[in-house]
Write an enzyme that holds these catalytic residues in place. Structure first.
Site, PDB file in Angstrom:
ATOM      1  N   GLY A 299       0.793  -1.224   0.000  1.00 46.58           N
ATOM      2  CA  GLY A 299       0.000   0.000   0.000  1.00 46.58           C
ATOM      3  C   GLY A 299       0.826   1.274   0.000  1.00 46.58           C
ATOM      4  O   GLY A 299       0.415   2.268   0.597  1.00 46.58           O
ATOM      5  N   LYS A 300       1.963   1.269  -0.690  1.00 47.33           N
ATOM      6  CA  LYS A 300       2.833   2.455  -0.706  1.00 47.33           C
ATOM      7  C   LYS A 300       2.141   3.637  -1.384  1.00 47.33           C
ATOM      8  O   LYS A 300       2.095   4.736  -0.837  1.00 47.33           O
ATOM      9  CB  LYS A 300       4.149   2.134  -1.419  1.00 47.33           C
ATOM     10  CG  LYS A 300       5.009   1.090  -0.705  1.00 47.33           C
ATOM     11  CD  LYS A 300       6.379   0.943  -1.335  1.00 47.33           C
ATOM     12  CE  LYS A 300       6.325   0.465  -2.768  1.00 47.33           C
ATOM     13  NZ  LYS A 300       5.725  -0.892  -2.893  1.00 47.33           N
ATOM     14  N   THR A 301       1.618   3.403  -2.583  1.00 48.68           N
ATOM     15  CA  THR A 301       0.952   4.502  -3.296  1.00 48.68           C
ATOM     16  C   THR A 301      -0.288   4.955  -2.543  1.00 48.68           C
ATOM     17  O   THR A 301      -0.608   6.144  -2.495  1.00 48.68           O
ATOM     18  CB  THR A 301       0.594   4.077  -4.731  1.00 48.68           C
ATOM     19  OG1 THR A 301       1.781   3.670  -5.418  1.00 48.68           O
ATOM     20  CG2 THR A 301      -0.046   5.226  -5.488  1.00 48.68           C
TER      21      THR A 301
ATOM     22  N   GLU B 188       5.086   5.714 -11.615  1.00 55.59           N
ATOM     23  CA  GLU B 188       4.503   4.378 -11.704  1.00 55.59           C
ATOM     24  C   GLU B 188       3.093   4.417 -12.278  1.00 55.59           C
ATOM     25  O   GLU B 188       2.821   3.832 -13.319  1.00 55.59           O
ATOM     26  CB  GLU B 188       4.483   3.706 -10.323  1.00 55.59           C
ATOM     27  CG  GLU B 188       3.936   2.283 -10.388  1.00 55.59           C
ATOM     28  CD  GLU B 188       3.977   1.568  -9.056  1.00 55.59           C
ATOM     29  OE1 GLU B 188       4.208   0.347  -9.046  1.00 55.59           O
ATOM     30  OE2 GLU B 188       3.765   2.221  -8.021  1.00 55.59           O
TER      31      GLU B 188
ATOM     32  N   ARG C  83      -8.201   6.270  -7.401  1.00 61.92           N
ATOM     33  CA  ARG C  83      -7.963   5.893  -6.007  1.00 61.92           C
ATOM     34  C   ARG C  83      -8.415   7.000  -5.055  1.00 61.92           C
ATOM     35  O   ARG C  83      -9.006   6.731  -4.010  1.00 61.92           O
ATOM     36  CB  ARG C  83      -6.484   5.598  -5.799  1.00 61.92           C
ATOM     37  CG  ARG C  83      -6.042   4.280  -6.427  1.00 61.92           C
ATOM     38  CD  ARG C  83      -4.574   4.019  -6.164  1.00 61.92           C
ATOM     39  NE  ARG C  83      -4.201   2.652  -6.511  1.00 61.92           N
ATOM     40  CZ  ARG C  83      -3.364   1.906  -5.805  1.00 61.92           C
ATOM     41  NH1 ARG C  83      -2.799   2.391  -4.716  1.00 61.92           N
ATOM     42  NH2 ARG C  83      -3.059   0.674  -6.189  1.00 61.92           N
TER      43      ARG C  83
ATOM     44  N   GLN D 199      10.989   0.824  -3.207  1.00 61.76           N
ATOM     45  CA  GLN D 199      10.686  -0.598  -3.201  1.00 61.76           C
ATOM     46  C   GLN D 199      11.742  -1.327  -2.371  1.00 61.76           C
ATOM     47  O   GLN D 199      12.933  -1.084  -2.542  1.00 61.76           O
ATOM     48  CB  GLN D 199      10.722  -1.123  -4.636  1.00 61.76           C
ATOM     49  CG  GLN D 199      10.287  -2.558  -4.796  1.00 61.76           C
ATOM     50  CD  GLN D 199       8.785  -2.686  -4.908  1.00 61.76           C
ATOM     51  OE1 GLN D 199       8.100  -2.743  -3.897  1.00 61.76           O
ATOM     52  NE2 GLN D 199       8.279  -2.722  -6.126  1.00 61.76           N
TER      53      GLN D 199
ATOM     54  N   ARG E  65      16.303  -1.476  -0.891  1.00 61.61           N
ATOM     55  CA  ARG E  65      16.757  -2.115  -2.122  1.00 61.61           C
ATOM     56  C   ARG E  65      17.732  -1.226  -2.895  1.00 61.61           C
ATOM     57  O   ARG E  65      17.552  -0.023  -2.985  1.00 61.61           O
ATOM     58  CB  ARG E  65      15.534  -2.415  -3.000  1.00 61.61           C
ATOM     59  CG  ARG E  65      15.842  -3.203  -4.252  1.00 61.61           C
ATOM     60  CD  ARG E  65      14.540  -3.519  -4.958  1.00 61.61           C
ATOM     61  NE  ARG E  65      14.777  -4.275  -6.170  1.00 61.61           N
ATOM     62  CZ  ARG E  65      13.808  -4.677  -6.987  1.00 61.61           C
ATOM     63  NH1 ARG E  65      12.557  -4.408  -6.689  1.00 61.61           N
ATOM     64  NH2 ARG E  65      14.083  -5.346  -8.071  1.00 61.61           N
TER      65      ARG E  65
ATOM     66  N   GLY F 126      22.470   1.362   0.098  1.00 64.65           N
ATOM     67  CA  GLY F 126      22.506   1.837   1.473  1.00 64.65           C
ATOM     68  C   GLY F 126      22.612   3.346   1.540  1.00 64.65           C
ATOM     69  O   GLY F 126      22.410   3.949   2.593  1.00 64.65           O
TER      70      GLY F 126
ATOM     71  N   ARG G  29      15.865  11.303  12.126  1.00 65.24           N
ATOM     72  CA  ARG G  29      17.038  12.118  12.441  1.00 65.24           C
ATOM     73  C   ARG G  29      16.750  13.143  13.533  1.00 65.24           C
ATOM     74  O   ARG G  29      17.651  13.618  14.204  1.00 65.24           O
ATOM     75  CB  ARG G  29      17.511  12.819  11.164  1.00 65.24           C
ATOM     76  CG  ARG G  29      18.831  13.547  11.277  1.00 65.24           C
ATOM     77  CD  ARG G  29      19.369  13.879   9.902  1.00 65.24           C
ATOM     78  NE  ARG G  29      20.010  12.723   9.280  1.00 65.24           N
ATOM     79  CZ  ARG G  29      20.309  12.650   7.990  1.00 65.24           C
ATOM     80  NH1 ARG G  29      19.981  13.654   7.192  1.00 65.24           N
ATOM     81  NH2 ARG G  29      20.903  11.587   7.501  1.00 65.24           N
TER      82      ARG G  29
END
Length: 418
Positions: A188-190, A213, A222, A333, A352, A355, A390
């Site tokens: 459910g990122k979007t 995307e 949506r 992602q 992904r 780093g 941070r």
């Protein structure tokens, strides 16, 4: 000469020189810049500023010019006007030098992206963003007072996510921050991005969405589903009841009033993000959302290392946040690594490709829905894991996800609605 007048006026009223935003680099030569730096350094420390103390700091090579300044009559009342004139001439010099140095043999889009970044920095007076500790503490006093007033009124210090527990922990999305939101497919990122953007817009904030995307029409579907309570699949297959149309009309009217803009290019690079964000910022832009980082293409061709490419693009988005002084929220992602563990909740190591994303980000949020891996789990159960903050604590937040409406909401709101 205006630079000479600015130096003379600063000698008459040194504390006033601290407030006019003029930097040593704004002077056309190092002599004037060095004198200005010495005046403001002494003034910020509360030390005496006169010809004797300046000669003591700078040496005999400045005796002639300082003597001439002392013998002339300058008005401190005109210092701000002199400073503005010096800054204007400084920008003209930088602009002439910059335009003459452009390499037009390179890819035009890359040149435009570089030019925009440089021009934004010039327009914001990057050279003058230097503060004494006294000035910095004065700014901190204002920030603390602003934060207290917002807290007293129940508002977030930054741009609100609209999710109570997230805003309590993070204080909203803060200016100049890069906020990374990571998750595996189907988490459910979007939906999180869109829910957060609409929540902020309903509170009067201006939101920009760069979608590498989904198409703008898919995002619109949506958004409409979430606002109307009409499932997206019903809109897609046309199986709507009369009352559905009533809900949709009401939701369309409400959403049409929101200050949300969508950019969905076929091919998107960080320079494209910068250009579009700058267009929006010319009117108003409070927060920028990017969906998603790994779908962006590098500005300078393909690197042999995908990790290095993604890291450079993350740094580019951080630069957008700083140059426009807005929060940038970027989806990422996650790798499949988390799916090999018994507990599939994501962690930093799952970022992904690079780093360097972790290094560039100010906050990192992970999205998790147990039902994706466990059919017996609560279909509405969802979690947000603050993996990096941070500016404060990390933590775990229970949320709710509504699949039919493709939206996130507070768990308490879901329980209340039930």
């Amino acid at each position: 000469q205006t630079e000479r007048a600015a130096l003379g006026a600063a000698l008459v009223d040194p504390p006033r020189a601290l407030r006019c935003g003029l930097a040593p680099a704004d002077f056309s030569d190092t002599v004037g810049g060095t004198i200005w730096q010495c005046i403001t350094a002494r003034a910020s420390s509360g030390d005496a500023v006169d010809i004797i103390t300046l000669l003591s700091d700078l040496g005999d090579q400045y005796r002639k010019l300082l003597g001439e300044l002392a013998s002339e009559s300058f008005s401190a009342a005109n210092l701000e006007a002199y400073a503005d004139s010096v800054k204007t001439e400084s920008k003209r010099r930088k602009l002439r030098g910059f335009l003459g140095g452009l390499d037009l043999s390179k890819d035009p889009d890359e040149v435009i992206g570089h030019a925009l970044s440089a021009l934004i920095e010039m327009g914001q007076g990057k050279a003058s963003r230097s503060y004494s500790m006294q000035q910095l503490m004065a700014l901190m006093t204002e920030e603390i007072e602003r934060a207290r007033e917002l807290a007293d009124s129940g508002e977030s210090v930054g741009v609100p996510t609209g999710f109570a527990d997230v805003d309590n922990l993070l204080g909203g999305y803060h200016r100049s921050d890069l906020i990374v939101v990571g998750g595996r497919p189907a988490m459910g990122k979007t939906a999180y991005l869109l829910s957060s953007a609409i929540n902020a817009a309903r509170r009067g904030y201006s939101c920009g969405i760069v979608s590498a995307e989904m198409s703008a029409l898919q995002l619109g579907s949506r958004a409409l589903s979430g606002a109307s309570n009409v499932a997206t699949h019903k809109m897609r297959n046309g199986r709507l009841h009369d009352f559905d149309y009533e809900y949709l009309d009401e939701a369309m009217e409400s959403l049409s009033q929101l200050d949300v803009n969508v950019f969905d290019p076929d091919r998107c690079r960080p320079s494209d993000v910068l250009m579009q964000a700058h267009v929006w910022a010319a009117q108003k832009l409070d927060v920028l959302f990017v969906d998603y980082l790994q779908l962006l293409q590098p500005d300078s061709g393909h690197d042999s290392s995908r990790a290095r490419e993604v890291g450079e693009m993350a740094k580019a988005l951080k630069s957008v946040a700083k140059s426009l002084n807005i929060p940038v929220v970027a989806l990422v992602q996650l790798s499949r690594q988390c799916e090999t563990r018994p507990d599939k909740r994501p962690m930093m190591a799952d970022l992904r490709d690079s780093g360097e994303i972790e290094e560039a980000a100010d906050e990192i949020l992970f999205l998790y829905r147990d039902v994706v891996y466990n059919d017996s789990a609560d279909p509405n159960g969802a979690e947000i894991i603050i993996g990096k903050n941070r500016h404060g604590p990390v933590g775990h937040i229970d949320m709710a996800y509504i699949p039919d409406r493709v939206m996130w909401c507070d768990k308490r709101a879901m329980e209340w609605a039930a």
